[in-house]
Write a protein that holds these residues in place. Structure first.
Motif, PDB file in Angstrom:
ATOM      1  N   LEU A  24      15.262   5.181   1.704  1.00  0.00           N
ATOM      2  CA  LEU A  24      14.676   4.097   2.491  1.00  0.00           C
ATOM      3  C   LEU A  24      13.805   3.468   1.162  1.00  0.00           C
ATOM      4  O   LEU A  24      12.874   3.996   0.611  1.00  0.00           O
ATOM      5  N   GLU A  25      13.717   1.866   1.169  1.00  0.00           N
ATOM      6  CA  GLU A  25      13.136   1.228   0.283  1.00  0.00           C
ATOM      7  C   GLU A  25      12.336   0.290   1.235  1.00  0.00           C
ATOM      8  O   GLU A  25      12.732  -0.290   2.115  1.00  0.00           O
ATOM      9  N   ILE A  26      10.702   0.120   0.714  1.00  0.00           N
ATOM     10  CA  ILE A  26      10.117  -0.685   1.487  1.00  0.00           C
ATOM     11  C   ILE A  26       9.519  -1.880   0.380  1.00  0.00           C
ATOM     12  O   ILE A  26       8.912  -1.305  -0.690  1.00  0.00           O
ATOM     13  N   ARG A  27       9.307  -3.000   0.660  1.00  0.00           N
ATOM     14  CA  ARG A  27       8.800  -3.696  -0.389  1.00  0.00           C
ATOM     15  C   ARG A  27       7.067  -3.560  -0.625  1.00  0.00           C
ATOM     16  O   ARG A  27       6.590  -3.169   0.421  1.00  0.00           O
ATOM     17  N   GLN A  28       6.885  -3.447  -1.787  1.00  0.00           N
ATOM     18  CA  GLN A  28       5.462  -3.010  -2.228  1.00  0.00           C
ATOM     19  C   GLN A  28       4.414  -3.683  -1.754  1.00  0.00           C
ATOM     20  O   GLN A  28       3.369  -3.090  -1.586  1.00  0.00           O
ATOM     21  N   ALA A  32      14.659   9.851   1.710  1.00  0.00           N
ATOM     22  CA  ALA A  32      14.399   9.578   0.312  1.00  0.00           C
ATOM     23  C   ALA A  32      13.594   8.146   0.112  1.00  0.00           C
ATOM     24  O   ALA A  32      14.029   7.301   0.584  1.00  0.00           O
ATOM     25  N   MET A  33      12.205   8.498  -0.125  1.00  0.00           N
ATOM     26  CA  MET A  33      11.168   7.588   0.040  1.00  0.00           C
ATOM     27  C   MET A  33      11.086   6.684  -1.312  1.00  0.00           C
ATOM     28  O   MET A  33      10.531   7.140  -2.201  1.00  0.00           O
ATOM     29  N   HIS A  34      11.244   5.312  -1.064  1.00  0.00           N
ATOM     30  CA  HIS A  34      11.095   4.540  -2.477  1.00  0.00           C
ATOM     31  C   HIS A  34      10.441   3.018  -2.113  1.00  0.00           C
ATOM     32  O   HIS A  34      10.262   2.763  -0.868  1.00  0.00           O
ATOM     33  N   SER A  35       9.884   2.308  -2.839  1.00  0.00           N
ATOM     34  CA  SER A  35       9.493   0.961  -2.771  1.00  0.00           C
ATOM     35  C   SER A  35      10.022   0.095  -3.761  1.00  0.00           C
ATOM     36  O   SER A  35      10.326   0.633  -4.859  1.00  0.00           O
ATOM     37  N   PHE A  36      10.000  -1.402  -3.591  1.00  0.00           N
ATOM     38  CA  PHE A  36      10.622  -1.959  -4.481  1.00  0.00           C
ATOM     39  C   PHE A  36       9.719  -3.359  -4.565  1.00  0.00           C
ATOM     40  O   PHE A  36       8.790  -3.881  -3.809  1.00  0.00           O
ATOM     41  N   THR A  37       9.724  -3.922  -5.878  1.00  0.00           N
ATOM     42  CA  THR A  37       9.020  -5.055  -6.061  1.00  0.00           C
ATOM     43  C   THR A  37       9.356  -6.231  -5.340  1.00  0.00           C
ATOM     44  O   THR A  37      10.696  -6.553  -5.284  1.00  0.00           O
ATOM     45  N   PRO A  38       8.283  -7.073  -5.089  1.00  0.00           N
ATOM     46  CA  PRO A  38       8.942  -8.282  -4.162  1.00  0.00           C
ATOM     47  C   PRO A  38       9.683  -9.246  -5.007  1.00  0.00           C
ATOM     48  O   PRO A  38      10.224 -10.181  -4.422  1.00  0.00           O
ATOM     49  N   VAL A  39       9.295  -9.569  -6.232  1.00  0.00           N
ATOM     50  CA  VAL A  39       9.962 -10.439  -6.850  1.00  0.00           C
ATOM     51  C   VAL A  39      10.663  -9.854  -8.192  1.00  0.00           C
ATOM     52  O   VAL A  39       9.847  -8.867  -8.911  1.00  0.00           O
ATOM     53  N   PHE A  40      11.873 -10.087  -8.462  1.00  0.00           N
ATOM     54  CA  PHE A  40      12.538  -9.526  -9.585  1.00  0.00           C
ATOM     55  C   PHE A  40      13.529 -10.468 -10.162  1.00  0.00           C
ATOM     56  O   PHE A  40      14.152 -11.375  -9.512  1.00  0.00           O
ATOM     57  N   GLY A  41      13.346 -10.717 -11.481  1.00  0.00           N
ATOM     58  CA  GLY A  41      14.250 -11.621 -12.181  1.00  0.00           C
ATOM     59  C   GLY A  41      13.764 -12.986 -11.765  1.00  0.00           C
ATOM     60  O   GLY A  41      14.535 -13.783 -11.629  1.00  0.00           O
ATOM     61  N   GLY A  42      12.439 -13.229 -11.278  1.00  0.00           N
ATOM     62  CA  GLY A  42      12.259 -14.636 -10.879  1.00  0.00           C
ATOM     63  C   GLY A  42      12.586 -14.952  -9.450  1.00  0.00           C
ATOM     64  O   GLY A  42      12.329 -16.105  -8.806  1.00  0.00           O
ATOM     65  N   LEU A  43      13.166 -14.217  -8.527  1.00  0.00           N
ATOM     66  CA  LEU A  43      13.860 -14.206  -7.258  1.00  0.00           C
ATOM     67  C   LEU A  43      12.952 -13.394  -6.485  1.00  0.00           C
ATOM     68  O   LEU A  43      12.884 -12.155  -6.468  1.00  0.00           O
ATOM     69  N   ILE A  54       7.059  -0.735 -12.805  1.00  0.00           N
ATOM     70  CA  ILE A  54       8.086  -0.007 -13.650  1.00  0.00           C
ATOM     71  C   ILE A  54       7.437   1.412 -13.949  1.00  0.00           C
ATOM     72  O   ILE A  54       8.396   2.417 -14.389  1.00  0.00           O
ATOM     73  N   GLY A  55       6.312   1.753 -13.663  1.00  0.00           N
ATOM     74  CA  GLY A  55       5.573   2.921 -13.755  1.00  0.00           C
ATOM     75  C   GLY A  55       5.929   3.744 -12.562  1.00  0.00           C
ATOM     76  O   GLY A  55       5.695   5.007 -12.680  1.00  0.00           O
ATOM     77  N   TRP A  56       5.967   3.350 -11.226  1.00  0.00           N
ATOM     78  CA  TRP A  56       5.946   4.090 -10.196  1.00  0.00           C
ATOM     79  C   TRP A  56       6.524   3.134  -9.116  1.00  0.00           C
ATOM     80  O   TRP A  56       6.336   2.040  -8.936  1.00  0.00           O
ATOM     81  N   ASP A  57       6.591   3.838  -7.899  1.00  0.00           N
ATOM     82  CA  ASP A  57       6.680   3.011  -6.769  1.00  0.00           C
ATOM     83  C   ASP A  57       5.492   3.056  -5.993  1.00  0.00           C
ATOM     84  O   ASP A  57       5.114   3.790  -5.319  1.00  0.00           O
ATOM     85  N   ILE A  58       4.937   1.813  -6.093  1.00  0.00           N
ATOM     86  CA  ILE A  58       3.691   1.175  -5.578  1.00  0.00           C
ATOM     87  C   ILE A  58       3.653   1.718  -4.003  1.00  0.00           C
ATOM     88  O   ILE A  58       4.656   1.273  -3.411  1.00  0.00           O
ATOM     89  N   GLY A  59       2.575   2.452  -3.654  1.00  0.00           N
ATOM     90  CA  GLY A  59       2.319   2.643  -2.139  1.00  0.00           C
ATOM     91  C   GLY A  59       3.132   3.773  -1.605  1.00  0.00           C
ATOM     92  O   GLY A  59       2.717   3.954  -0.497  1.00  0.00           O
ATOM     93  N   ALA A  85      -4.018   0.278   4.849  1.00  0.00           N
ATOM     94  CA  ALA A  85      -3.725  -0.427   6.266  1.00  0.00           C
ATOM     95  C   ALA A  85      -2.242  -0.498   6.427  1.00  0.00           C
ATOM     96  O   ALA A  85      -1.454   0.033   7.448  1.00  0.00           O
ATOM     97  N   GLY A  86      -1.507  -0.791   5.544  1.00  0.00           N
ATOM     98  CA  GLY A  86      -0.089  -1.108   5.306  1.00  0.00           C
ATOM     99  C   GLY A  86       0.738   0.304   5.258  1.00  0.00           C
ATOM    100  O   GLY A  86       1.561   0.468   5.999  1.00  0.00           O
ATOM    101  N   GLN A  87       0.059   1.314   4.712  1.00  0.00           N
ATOM    102  CA  GLN A  87       0.834   2.582   4.436  1.00  0.00           C
ATOM    103  C   GLN A  87       0.619   3.131   5.960  1.00  0.00           C
ATOM    104  O   GLN A  87       1.865   3.679   6.526  1.00  0.00           O
ATOM    105  N   GLN A  88      -0.451   2.875   6.732  1.00  0.00           N
ATOM    106  CA  GLN A  88      -0.726   3.679   8.004  1.00  0.00           C
ATOM    107  C   GLN A  88       0.586   2.906   8.952  1.00  0.00           C
ATOM    108  O   GLN A  88       1.027   3.496   9.785  1.00  0.00           O
ATOM    109  N   GLU A  89       0.527   1.477   8.692  1.00  0.00           N
ATOM    110  CA  GLU A  89       1.408   0.772   9.919  1.00  0.00           C
ATOM    111  C   GLU A  89       2.843   1.291   9.680  1.00  0.00           C
ATOM    112  O   GLU A  89       3.529   1.737  10.866  1.00  0.00           O
ATOM    113  N   TRP A  90       3.098   1.556   8.588  1.00  0.00           N
ATOM    114  CA  TRP A  90       4.566   1.768   8.112  1.00  0.00           C
ATOM    115  C   TRP A  90       4.716   3.360   8.357  1.00  0.00           C
ATOM    116  O   TRP A  90       5.694   3.530   9.037  1.00  0.00           O
ATOM    117  N   ALA A  91       3.856   4.067   8.264  1.00  0.00           N
ATOM    118  CA  ALA A  91       3.943   5.682   8.597  1.00  0.00           C
ATOM    119  C   ALA A  91       4.083   5.615  10.289  1.00  0.00           C
ATOM    120  O   ALA A  91       4.955   6.459  10.657  1.00  0.00           O
TER     121      ALA A  91
END
Ligand code: ZN
Length: 284
Positions: A224-228, A152-163, A56-61, A235-241
């Motif tokens: 673009l949305e990447i799962r957080q 536009a670079m964004h990231s999303f939370t892996p679980v939302f609303g229990g799903l 909720i505070g930021w786009d992690i990663g 390492a994950g950031q470098q892989e996606w970059a």
């Protein structure tokens, strides 16, 4: 203006930071939710650290990924410094989500019952200079030989609303799906599960960067949305970059030659771009 009316004070960082300001790449990377700082005058918005640290505070990663991608591509990138809970730089100022009183079940005490002057103050000192800098860069680059391309670079939370969300990434768009569908197809060819306007869709009512900076200018673009959990560490950031730097430039030649098409993508089965605002979804 007297100092009592100001939001940012000595010691508070600028509203944004820029990487590769003179980057030769046509790509322009914007990260509206990169930062999690809070202006000192607002304290902690009444929230404990663990709330400010979650999605909720930021786009992690996304700050790490965007700066790495900027350097790999040689591309201009702009990162917003302050938490989206201070003011959300990807919401129109009149949208309910611009300054939220609660997010994903968490009340934000520092945002309760704000007056017009406080809202205007946050818009004036954070939202406005950030978007003015993007507009200035796009103006400058549009005068050059090669039109800029907005990502536009964004990231999303892996679980939302229990799903649990099944996608590793998502491409978001509204009126022009050219780059979104080409990127989705390329990522799917690497075995990734990629949402088509999932987990969110772009709309004029709920988004700012894509409608204002890309659609109105007719620029190629994608949100673009990447799962957080995939970019939570370096390492994950470098892989996606590395992946995005390898894929993105090669997509442009075929797209430059085509006016925006109302068709869906025949290769990856993505649906056609909406002619107008698509479904509204809550954005987390
Ligand atoms: Zn975001």
């Amino acid at each position: 203006m007297d100092d009592g009316a100001r939001l940012l004070r000595p010691g508070d960082p600028p509203a944004f930071s820029v990487h590769q300001a003179d980057g030769a790449s046509p790509f322009v990377l914007v990260a509206d939710h990169a930062g999690q700082r809070i202006p000192s005058r607002l304290g902690d918005l009444g929230l404990p650290r663990d709330e400010l640290d979650r999605h909720i505070g930021w786009d992690i990663g996304i700050a790490g990924l965007t700066s790495k991608l900027s350097h790999r591509l040689g591309a201009f990138a702009i990162l917003q410094t302050y938490s989206r809970l201070v003011i959300d730089c990807n919401r129109p100022l009149q949208a309910a989500g611009s300054i939220v009183e609660s997010s994903d079940g968490t009340e934000v005490p520092g945002n309760a019952g704000l007056g017009d002057e406080e809202r205007a103050c946050r818009a004036r000192e954070i939202f406005a200079p950030y978007h003015a800098r993007i507009a200035r860069e796009l103006d400058r680059r549009s005068a050059g030989a090669e039109a800029p391309v907005l990502v536009a670079m964004h990231s999303f939370t892996p679980v939302f609303g229990g799903l649990a969300r099944p996608w590793q990434a998502g491409v978001l768009y509204q009126r022009d799906a050219r780059l979104a569908h080409a990127l989705r197809h390329a990522l799917m060819q690497e075995g990734l599960v990629v949402g088509d306007n999932q987990p969110y869709a772009v709309s004029d009512a709920t988004d700012y960067a894509i409608p204002v900076h890309a659609e109105r200018r007719g620029l190629l673009h994608v949100e673009l949305e990447i799962r957080q959990d995939l970019i939570g560490d370096e390492a994950g950031q470098q892989e996606w970059a590395d992946r995005l730097a390898r894929i993105l430039p090669g997509l442009l030649p075929a797209l430059r030659d085509h006016a925006r098409s109302p068709r869906g993508c025949r290769r990856c089965g993505a649906r056609r771009a909406a002619a107008g605002p698509p479904l509204r979804r809550s954005r987390r």
